[in-house]
Design an enzyme around this catalytic site. Structure first.
Site, mmCIF file in Angstrom:
data_model
loop_
_atom_site.group_PDB
_atom_site.id
_atom_site.type_symbol
_atom_site.label_atom_id
_atom_site.label_comp_id
_atom_site.label_asym_id
_atom_site.label_seq_id
_atom_site.Cartn_x
_atom_site.Cartn_y
_atom_site.Cartn_z
ATOM 1 N N LYS B 76 0.859 -1.186 0.000
ATOM 2 C CA LYS B 76 0.000 0.000 0.000
ATOM 3 C C LYS B 76 0.898 1.240 0.000
ATOM 4 O O LYS B 76 1.938 1.264 0.679
ATOM 5 C CB LYS B 76 -0.892 -0.020 1.260
ATOM 6 C CG LYS B 76 -1.936 1.100 1.286
ATOM 7 C CD LYS B 76 -2.853 0.983 2.515
ATOM 8 C CE LYS B 76 -3.892 2.108 2.566
ATOM 9 N NZ LYS B 76 -4.794 1.992 3.722
ATOM 10 N N SER B 151 -9.846 2.317 2.849
ATOM 11 C CA SER B 151 -8.901 2.994 2.010
ATOM 12 C C SER B 151 -7.923 2.099 1.256
ATOM 13 O O SER B 151 -7.311 2.536 0.289
ATOM 14 C CB SER B 151 -8.090 3.981 2.859
ATOM 15 O OG SER B 151 -7.281 3.281 3.780
ATOM 16 N N SER B 175 -10.201 -0.033 7.037
ATOM 17 C CA SER B 175 -9.568 0.124 5.723
ATOM 18 C C SER B 175 -8.917 -1.117 5.148
ATOM 19 O O SER B 175 -8.540 -1.130 3.980
ATOM 20 C CB SER B 175 -8.523 1.248 5.775
ATOM 21 O OG SER B 175 -9.149 2.504 5.739
#
Lengths: 509, 484
Positions: B76, B151, B175
């Site tokens: 990420k 997210s 997330s």
């Protein structure tokens, strides 16, 4: 109409750790800009603070030295504001739960003017908390831009906040000086004011006696005691004038300009930030165990006030009486010898730990019955020479032991005081040498042969019959005249005590 | 090859059936082919990835291997990785090439894993649909008109579309779990403090936690073995003995007590999601588990509490993005204050600015007690609810998200509706507990449904066991989106 002055101090003492409070970057002063700014110092995305144990230990030392409350649990908080030298956009500090609370400091105040006598006062310390320093903004040399140096960012500070207990510039300066001595004494701060290691903010207000506190203005960042005194004097007068002219003092932060000797406004209360303090979620609450505190306490030096008391006391009873008077704990035994010095001497000798140690090392050689002699020499000849050569006591070319070896010869009558000064001068210049060898080589030994002195005195009496007659008819002052003649005749080597005695005897007829 | 588990890939690499360079190249080719449609990656850097793969092949040849040696893992874009552009989904960091590795990244590097690329995400991890990314929204591989969740939407889409073998995410309010649910993959948020936050760009420090995302619980266990561990650079990192999270995978579930919070099955839950979750519970009964109804009365307050605390911390954490030392600086400004204003106005997106405003407000003089302090107190009550609940059960189960993936733009104008999509996940972060999501069926429009499993503190091994046994009995987790 009289006015009362109310003063409180906030002092930022830079703690003497080698690395920063929340990272491993060096805290050494004077490096090229940004060479000591690691990832944490420049606040790269993702970096986190890790507390430096050495900074906490120093805060604990301070708490112990001021008889303060040490919080078993204290909390780091973020103080949020934007400035280019504050890389995270917040300063990590402590807010409602500081590590040190409720301490006190006994100060000796030398009134700055008049014939007022020195006096003692206890100033309460509200709190002391750990925080990180900001970097520096560099103006100039950047073609209209501002440079930022983050070497200092993250340097550990102990912010020491007093109660508004001081009521004159003299008291404020005495407090700041005592604090300055203390932080160096306990080894937590180098006290270098030019480099900003010890910075004072002074809160000043005035009021009519009996009235509530007036509105204060805060003089920021004073880095010398002289400026502090000037700034307070100016500010007090300014506030009094303002009020007497019908004006009102507004809360403000001000700066002192040493060139003009005036204070000027930096920001008013309306410009004050809302710092939005909240507990820093990156740091756990700081927990201090009783064991750790005891470990640190065991390694604390005897504090200046305790040594001062010991220096002044001639015996244990006097020692206890002073302890009570100066609100010191008498249960902590101070097992060193007592010297019975004057208050002034004692205060001067504890102005730094190194000086006190030097003095005591000298006394160890010469013997405590000669403590006053040692004190006179350390504060007189030694201090004067150090001043002249721009040295501090740790750099003295004459060690305490060497000084002791000279003073021993005064004590046992081998040399006179002026002879000793000669030995001292030679030893200082040559950075060493044996006292006895110098005395021998320079023929500085006193004449202590009473027969020789008597012969000399007889000659003088015979040659000055008129003066002898005057003396005998009651003109006592002439005694000095005869001493002078005799000393001259002996080329300064006659033992003064012996000479006095013989002269007195013979002149009496 | 793209359907292989991490264990199988590791075996193939060690058996020299395929080299890490070949495997990495296969993924890079697939990314080149499919990423333009999905926008799952912000950055790929074949040069670095292949160099790492080459080094991994040397290591494999030498026999000094770990479970993940040679395996391509996507990261990420919230994790700082040395020499990689690290944007956190924001224009603010559009030019930030990190000079250092996050702890999680070094753990993967030390294991010999390959950094395959940096995945797209909501800006500074603030969002539930991946629509707040400065680098454009990610598309859900099951239906490109729909969001992947957020997210960690880029990671979830990349795993679902087989654009990596496995990947990392971070979870502040859901997330990891919510995008895992919406993309039909598995994701685990560990107990707060299990994975170091060092080098993970902070959103809300007291809630942020890194975790693995993959196609199965078994894969997650291997990933977590690499990611977890004490790190002295993070003061909130937990000093615990290293553990093998795969150790209990094969335990039978006889006697497992599952708690079902009645609040999770009430109004607001989509009937399609409810159906799949209930079917999963039925499957667990078959596997020997018993079910008990529990109550988490204060979780209804978790969204308001979260939207006080997380923005408060974020408003301070994001202050370092000021245009002074790195990142975006406005091209024109009149003075210092204007430089801050312009740089931050232009560098941050709308959602980030909204949360900075909320956070600044709740910390302001005169409001702190009413908002921040009050929220902290309720946070403690929420945690107590879970402590009570775990007296009656071993794990808690329920839906991960109230609905399946919604359409791009559908909730764009209504932040509160968007915030509600994390209603079942946020309480777990507030309590610091571990939580995971695994696929458990398909709902309306054939979009995946996620089952949330919440464990007690440090109970990750048991949660992985619970998930793995279900995945042995079902095949939801191995379904692949056909729309590509």
């Amino acid at each position: 109409m009289t006015w009362e002055i109310v003063i409180g101090l906030e002092v930022h003492a830079q703690l003497s750790t080698h690395t920063k409070i929340f990272s491993g970057a060096s805290t050494a002063y004077g490096a090229e800009p940004n060479t000591q700014a690691d990832a944490v110092s420049i606040a790269l995305p993702g970096v986190l603070p890790v507390l430096n144990k050495g900074a906490v230990e120093r805060a604990i030392r301070f708490g112990l030295a001021t008889g303060a409350h040490l919080a078993p649990r204290s909390v780091f908080a973020r103080k949020n504001y934007f400035y280019p030298d504050l890389p995270k956009g917040y300063q990590i500090s402590q807010f409602d739960l500081p590590v040190v609370g409720n301490g006190q400091l006994t100060i000796q105040v030398e009134p700055l003017s008049g014939n007022a006598k020195p006096y003692e006062k206890v100033v309460r310390i509200t709190r002391a908390h750990l925080e990180e320093d900001a970097g520096k903004s560099l103006h100039g040399d950047f073609h209209g831009m501002t440079g930022v140096d983050l070497n200092r960012a993250g340097t550990p500070l102990l912010e020491i906040v007093s109660e508004p207990d001081m009521c004159s510039a003299a008291e404020a300066v005495a407090y700041a000086k005592t604090l300055h001595t203390l932080v160096r004494w306990i080894g937590i701060c180098d006290g270098n004011m030019q480099e900003g290691s010890f910075r004072c903010d002074v809160n000043v207000s005035v009021r009519r006696p009996g009235e509530p506190l007036g509105t204060r203005r805060e003089i920021k960042n004073l880095n010398s005691f002289k400026f502090m005194q000037q700034a307070i004097d100016y500010e007090v007068q300014w506030q009094i004038d303002t009020i007497e002219n019908g004006g009102k003092v507004q809360q403000a932060t001000i700066l002192f300009d040493p060139d003009s000797g005036e204070t000027r406004m930096m920001r008013s209360k309306e410009d004050a930030h809302d710092y939005r303090y909240f507990p820093d979620p990156d740091l756990l609450p700081l927990e201090i165990s009783a064991e750790w505190i005891e470990e640190i306490r065991a390694n604390m030096p005897v504090l200046p006030i305790k040594r001062r008391i010991a220096f002044m006391s001639e015996n244990e009873d006097a020692y206890k009486a002073y302890c009570i008077k100066l609100r010191q704990d008498i249960t902590i035994a101070y097992n060193q010898v007592m010297y019975g010095l004057s208050e002034y001497d004692a205060t001067t000798l504890v102005s730094s730990k190194e000086l006190a140690d030097y003095f005591e090392a000298c006394v160890t050689v010469v013997g405590q019955e000669n403590a006053k002699l040692c004190a006179n020499w350390v504060m007189g000849e030694v201090s004067a020479q150090l001043n002249r050569d721009g040295l501090d006591i740790t750099q003295s070319p004459i060690s305490a032991q060497q000084l002791g070896s000279i003073l021993m010869r005064i004590a046992d009558g081998t040399i006179s005081n002026s002879g000793a000064k000669e030995v001292f001068r030679i030893m200082w210049a040559e950075e060493g040498g044996e006292a006895d060898a110098i005395i021998e080589a320079r023929g500085l030994k006193q004449v202590s042969d009473s027969g020789a002195i008597e012969a000399l005195v007889d000659e003088i009496i015979a040659a000055n019959a008129d003066k002898v007659a005057e003396y005998r008819s009651g003109k006592d002052k002439l005694f000095g005249f005869f001493v002078g003649l005799a000393m001259k005749a002996s080329k300064g080597k006659a033992n003064p005590a012996q000479l006095n005695e013989i002269l007195k005897q013979k002149l009496a007829g | 090859m793209f359907e292989s588990s991490l264990k199988q890939l590791g075996a193939a690499l060690r058996a020299k059936k395929i080299s890490s360079v070949e495997l990495t190249q296969l993924y890079l080719d697939r990314i080149a082919q499919l990423n333009p449609r999905l926008n799952a990656y912000i950055t790929v850097n074949p040069e670095i990835s292949l160099a790492q793969a080459k080094a991994a092949d040397m290591r494999l040849a030498g026999g000094n291997t770990e479970a993940l040696t040679g395996i391509p893992v996507a990261q990420k874009d919230i994790f700082c990785a040395k020499d990689w552009l690290t944007t956190c989904g924001s224009r603010m960091l559009h030019n930030f090439v990190s000079p250092y590795d996050a702890h999680v990244i070094s753990q993967f590097n030390n294991a010999g894993a390959i950094n395959l690329g940096k995945t797209n995400m909501d800006e500074f991890a603030m969002g539930s649909s991946n629509e707040t990314s400065h680098y454009g929204p990610v598309k859900n591989p099951w239906d490109q008109a729909r969001v992947p969740g957020g997210s960690s939407g880029g990671t979830a889409a990349a795993v679902a579309a087989r654009l990596c073998a496995a990947a990392t995410g971070t979870d502040t309010g859901g997330s990891i779990r919510q995008p895992a649910a919406l993309c039909g993959i598995s994701g685990l948020k560990p107990t707060y403090g299990v994975c170091s936050r060092y080098g993970m760009i902070a959103f809300a420090s007291s809630l942020d936690q890194a975790g693995p995302m993959g196609r199965s619980a078994e894969d997650l266990a291997l990933l977590l073995n690499t990611m977890a561990g004490f790190d002295e650079r993070d003061s909130t990192s937990l000093r615990r003995d290293k553990e093998d999270y795969a150790r209990d995978l094969d335990k039978p579930l006889n006697g497992l007590r599952i708690g079902l919070p009645k609040e999770f099955f009430a109004e607001g839950l989509g009937s399609d999601v409810a159906q799949s979750v209930e079917a999963a519970i039925a499957e667990y009964r078959k596997l020997g588990a018993t079910v008990v109804e529990i109550s988490l009365p204060n979780t209804r307050l978790s969204i308001p509490v979260y939207y006080v605390l997380a923005p408060a911390e974020a408003s301070s954490n994001l202050s370092r993005f000021d245009g002074v030392r790195y990142g975006y600086r406005a091209p024109e400004y009149s003075d210092l204050a204007d430089m801050y204003e312009q740089s931050r106005a232009q560098g941050f997106g709308e959602e980030v600015k909204r949360r900075i405003m909320i956070g600044t407000y709740v910390l302001s003089h005169g409001y702190y007690d009413a908002y921040y302090l009050q929220a902290q107190k309720i946070r403690r009550l929420i945690a107590q609810d879970f402590t009570e609940a775990f007296r009656q059960c071993d794990v808690i189960m329920g839906p991960t998200s109230p609905s399946t993936a919604f359409k791009l733009g559908e909730k764009g104008d209504d932040p509160v509706q968007m915030y509600l999509s994390d209603i079942y996940t946020i309480a777990v972060n507030l309590a610091g507990l571990p939580g995971m999501s695994i696929p458990c069926g398909f709902g309306a429009n054939d979009m995946p449904v996620g089952l949330q499993i919440i464990g007690n503190y440090f109970d990750e091994a048991r949660m992985l066991n619970v998930a793995h046994q279900y995945q042995l009995a079902t095949d939801w987790h191995s379904r692949a989106p056909q729309a590509l």
